[in-house]
Design a protein around this motif. Structure first.
Motif, mmCIF file in Angstrom:
data_model
loop_
_atom_site.group_PDB
_atom_site.id
_atom_site.type_symbol
_atom_site.label_atom_id
_atom_site.label_comp_id
_atom_site.label_asym_id
_atom_site.label_seq_id
_atom_site.Cartn_x
_atom_site.Cartn_y
_atom_site.Cartn_z
ATOM 1 N N ALA A 108 0.951 -1.022 -0.019
ATOM 2 C CA ALA A 108 0.010 0.132 0.043
ATOM 3 C C ALA A 108 0.991 1.198 -0.167
ATOM 4 C CB ALA A 108 -0.861 0.115 1.285
ATOM 5 N N ALA A 109 0.438 2.216 -0.909
ATOM 6 C CA ALA A 109 1.261 3.573 -0.582
ATOM 7 C C ALA A 109 0.308 4.542 -0.942
ATOM 8 C CB ALA A 109 2.167 3.399 -2.227
ATOM 9 N N PHE A 110 0.791 5.558 -0.529
ATOM 10 C CA PHE A 110 -0.031 6.973 -0.644
ATOM 11 C C PHE A 110 0.210 7.548 -1.943
ATOM 12 C CE2 PHE A 110 4.025 8.159 1.389
ATOM 13 C CZ PHE A 110 4.127 9.425 0.486
ATOM 14 N N GLN A 111 -0.731 8.616 -2.154
ATOM 15 C CA GLN A 111 -0.775 9.050 -3.780
ATOM 16 C C GLN A 111 0.546 9.359 -4.400
ATOM 17 O OE1 GLN A 111 -2.457 12.687 -4.691
ATOM 18 N NE2 GLN A 111 -3.353 12.037 -6.458
ATOM 19 N N THR A 112 1.327 10.555 -3.753
ATOM 20 C CA THR A 112 2.445 10.945 -4.434
ATOM 21 C C THR A 112 3.636 9.945 -4.509
ATOM 22 O OG1 THR A 112 2.744 12.056 -2.338
ATOM 23 C CG2 THR A 112 2.054 13.435 -4.343
ATOM 24 N N ALA A 113 3.403 8.959 -3.707
ATOM 25 C CA ALA A 113 4.460 7.790 -3.518
ATOM 26 C C ALA A 113 4.284 6.965 -4.614
ATOM 27 C CB ALA A 113 4.616 7.161 -2.262
ATOM 28 N N ALA A 114 3.046 6.670 -4.792
ATOM 29 C CA ALA A 114 2.423 5.723 -5.654
ATOM 30 C C ALA A 114 2.704 6.205 -7.057
ATOM 31 C CB ALA A 114 0.936 5.486 -5.545
ATOM 32 N N LEU A 115 2.749 7.566 -7.384
ATOM 33 C CA LEU A 115 3.087 8.260 -8.719
ATOM 34 C C LEU A 115 4.570 8.459 -9.000
ATOM 35 C CD1 LEU A 115 0.429 11.038 -8.663
ATOM 36 C CD2 LEU A 115 0.364 9.193 -10.230
ATOM 37 N N ALA A 116 5.110 8.883 -8.056
ATOM 38 C CA ALA A 116 6.579 8.997 -8.135
ATOM 39 C C ALA A 116 7.587 8.050 -7.806
ATOM 40 C CB ALA A 116 6.795 10.384 -7.267
ATOM 41 N N LEU A 117 7.441 7.094 -7.053
ATOM 42 C CA LEU A 117 8.192 5.799 -6.487
ATOM 43 C C LEU A 117 7.948 4.762 -7.136
ATOM 44 C CD1 LEU A 117 8.937 7.346 -2.835
ATOM 45 C CD2 LEU A 117 10.231 7.741 -4.943
ATOM 46 N N VAL A 118 6.549 4.244 -6.795
ATOM 47 C CA VAL A 118 6.061 3.020 -7.075
ATOM 48 C C VAL A 118 6.523 2.598 -8.505
ATOM 49 C CG1 VAL A 118 4.353 1.294 -7.055
ATOM 50 C CG2 VAL A 118 4.798 2.959 -5.094
ATOM 51 N N PRO A 119 6.113 3.119 -9.473
ATOM 52 C CA PRO A 119 6.536 2.780 -10.919
ATOM 53 C C PRO A 119 7.861 2.203 -11.102
ATOM 54 C CG PRO A 119 4.896 4.674 -10.975
ATOM 55 C CD PRO A 119 5.502 4.321 -9.607
ATOM 56 N N ALA A 120 8.973 2.988 -10.843
ATOM 57 C CA ALA A 120 10.140 2.717 -10.985
ATOM 58 C C ALA A 120 10.697 1.626 -9.807
ATOM 59 C CB ALA A 120 10.963 3.879 -10.674
ATOM 60 N N ALA A 121 10.051 1.349 -8.927
ATOM 61 C CA ALA A 121 10.493 0.234 -8.047
ATOM 62 C C ALA A 121 9.763 -1.109 -8.716
ATOM 63 C CB ALA A 121 9.878 0.468 -6.579
ATOM 64 N N LEU A 122 8.917 -0.949 -9.254
ATOM 65 C CA LEU A 122 7.872 -2.026 -9.795
ATOM 66 C C LEU A 122 8.787 -2.554 -11.025
ATOM 67 C CD1 LEU A 122 4.275 -1.104 -9.699
ATOM 68 C CD2 LEU A 122 5.223 -2.661 -8.393
ATOM 69 N N ALA A 123 9.334 -1.684 -11.890
ATOM 70 C CA ALA A 123 10.001 -1.919 -13.021
ATOM 71 C C ALA A 123 11.114 -2.591 -12.396
ATOM 72 C CB ALA A 123 10.420 -0.715 -13.659
ATOM 73 N N SER A 124 12.016 -2.150 -11.462
ATOM 74 C CA SER A 124 13.127 -2.795 -10.960
ATOM 75 C C SER A 124 12.951 -4.250 -10.493
ATOM 76 C CB SER A 124 13.833 -2.002 -10.063
ATOM 77 O OG SER A 124 15.023 -2.571 -9.234
ATOM 78 N N LEU A 125 11.799 -4.563 -9.831
ATOM 79 C CA LEU A 125 11.506 -5.713 -9.019
ATOM 80 C C LEU A 125 10.977 -6.757 -10.302
ATOM 81 C CD1 LEU A 125 9.269 -4.832 -6.119
ATOM 82 C CD2 LEU A 125 11.341 -6.107 -6.210
ATOM 83 N N ARG A 126 10.433 -6.190 -11.436
ATOM 84 C CA ARG A 126 10.220 -6.960 -12.337
ATOM 85 C C ARG A 126 11.281 -7.777 -13.275
ATOM 86 N NH1 ARG A 126 6.675 -4.680 -17.276
ATOM 87 N NH2 ARG A 126 8.478 -3.437 -17.608
ATOM 88 N N ALA A 127 12.355 -6.698 -13.432
ATOM 89 C CA ALA A 127 13.519 -7.139 -14.002
ATOM 90 C C ALA A 127 14.341 -8.255 -13.199
ATOM 91 C CB ALA A 127 14.400 -5.840 -14.322
ATOM 92 N N ALA A 128 14.282 -7.813 -11.645
ATOM 93 C CA ALA A 128 15.200 -8.875 -10.914
ATOM 94 C C ALA A 128 14.614 -9.872 -10.484
ATOM 95 C CB ALA A 128 15.562 -7.868 -9.624
#
Length: 322
Positions: free
Chosen positions: A97-117
């Motif tokens: 779970a993430a609050f809105q601005t973190a969901a917009l600014a941080l989570v997408p890049a983190a998800l891309a990193s997790l998907r690759a690794a």
């Protein structure tokens, strides 16, 4: 020996408040939950619930059982982490779970990193403010929460949660049109947009204005900071905006130029803390460690990128790029 499944039902009742909420969360019928708790009461040999109007509350003996259940669940969580750590590949589902601005600014890049690794790890993300996400974490609806803390808003720390700092996110005053002063008093007669009553952000923003000597004229309320931004851009309201809105500052990998004049706030008021939270014992899970590492990478990317731009303000309050 007490039945652990029934003990968990009692714990769920403490955190969720009603039999109906426990039943809905665990896909039981309310009557089944009631029957299981009645059997636990018979096992223990003392009353565990007492009626309060149409609801029930835990007795002192039930609170003792819940405290021991928390300790048992922590040990089981550590066991789960140890088993997962023994595997060579991350699989399963991680609920975040993430609050809105973190969901917009941080989570997408983190998800891309997790998907690759870790391509076999399934990550389920819910946008949810900390006021709702942290109780849901305790109720085991999530495995990890990205939360925020505003200056002066630190409350008592839970002894059943583990917190890890992620970054500090600067907060600035968004100015709707030209003003002479560098503090909120210059906007005492202007309309304001703020988050809803009862939120940490609203309490902080109101305190900043009151300490500046005025009561803000809050005409617009929204939990969506993009709404705040649009109203400030049109000159319709003053607002307090975090740098994550722009994808700027030390918390974002993709900074963009501000679209409204920004002013720094007085020292001690100008940054919120961003952090991740898990249940005690859950920080050792490989999926949680991987997610925290990915989020840290997203938060630190701009600091290591030479071309990364940052939002700043000039002495007259106009926006510039540093």
């Amino acid at each position: 020996m007490y039945d652990l499944r029934r003990l968990r039902l009692l714990r769920e009742l403490k955190h969720r408040g009603t039999l109906a909420a426990v039943a809905a969360a665990l896909s039981y019928s309310p009557s089944s939950v009631s029957q299981q708790l009645a059997q636990l009461e018979a096992e223990v040999g003392v009353p565990l619930l007492e009626p309060v109007g149409r609801r029930v509350r835990l007795t002192a003996q039930a609170e003792i059982l819940v405290a021991h259940t928390e300790a048992l669940l922590e040990r089981l969580e550590r066991a789960e982490a140890d088993i997962a750590a023994s595997l060579t590949e991350l699989t399963g589902t991680l609920r975040v779970a993430a609050f809105q601005t973190a969901a917009l600014a941080l989570v997408p890049a983190a998800l891309a990193s997790l998907r690759a690794a870790h391509p076999r790890l399934r990550v389920h993300v819910t946008q949810l403010e900390p006021e709702a996400a942290l109780p849901a974490l305790l109720a085991r609806d999530f495995d990890l929460v990205v939360a925020e803390e505003y200056p002066g808003g630190a409350g008592p720390r839970s002894d059943v949660l583990e917190r890890e700092e992620l970054c500090r996110d600067p907060l600035r005053l968004a100015v709707p049109g030209p003003v002479d002063e560098r503090d909120p008093r210059s906007l005492a007669d202007r309309p304001w947009v703020m988050e809803p009553e009862g939120t940490a952000a609203r309490r902080w923003a109101t305190t900043v204005c009151r300490e500046a000597g005025f009561e803000p004229d809050v005409r617009y309320e929204s939990a969506d900071l993009l709404v705040h931004l649009r109203l400030a851009e049109r000159g319709l309201a003053a607002a307090f905006l975090p740098d994550l809105v722009w994808g700027a500052g030390p918390c974002s990998a993709a900074p963009a130029p501000p679209t409204v004049a920004l002013r720094d706030l007085p020292p001690g008021l100008g940054a919120r803390r961003i952090f991740t939270v898990v249940r005690r014992g859950g920080g050792g899970r490989p999926a949680v460690r991987a997610a925290r590492q990915a989020l840290r990478g997203a938060a630190q990317a701009s600091a290591s990128a030479p071309s990364a731009s940052r939002a700043a303000t000039t002495s007259d309050g106009s926006a510039r790029r540093a």
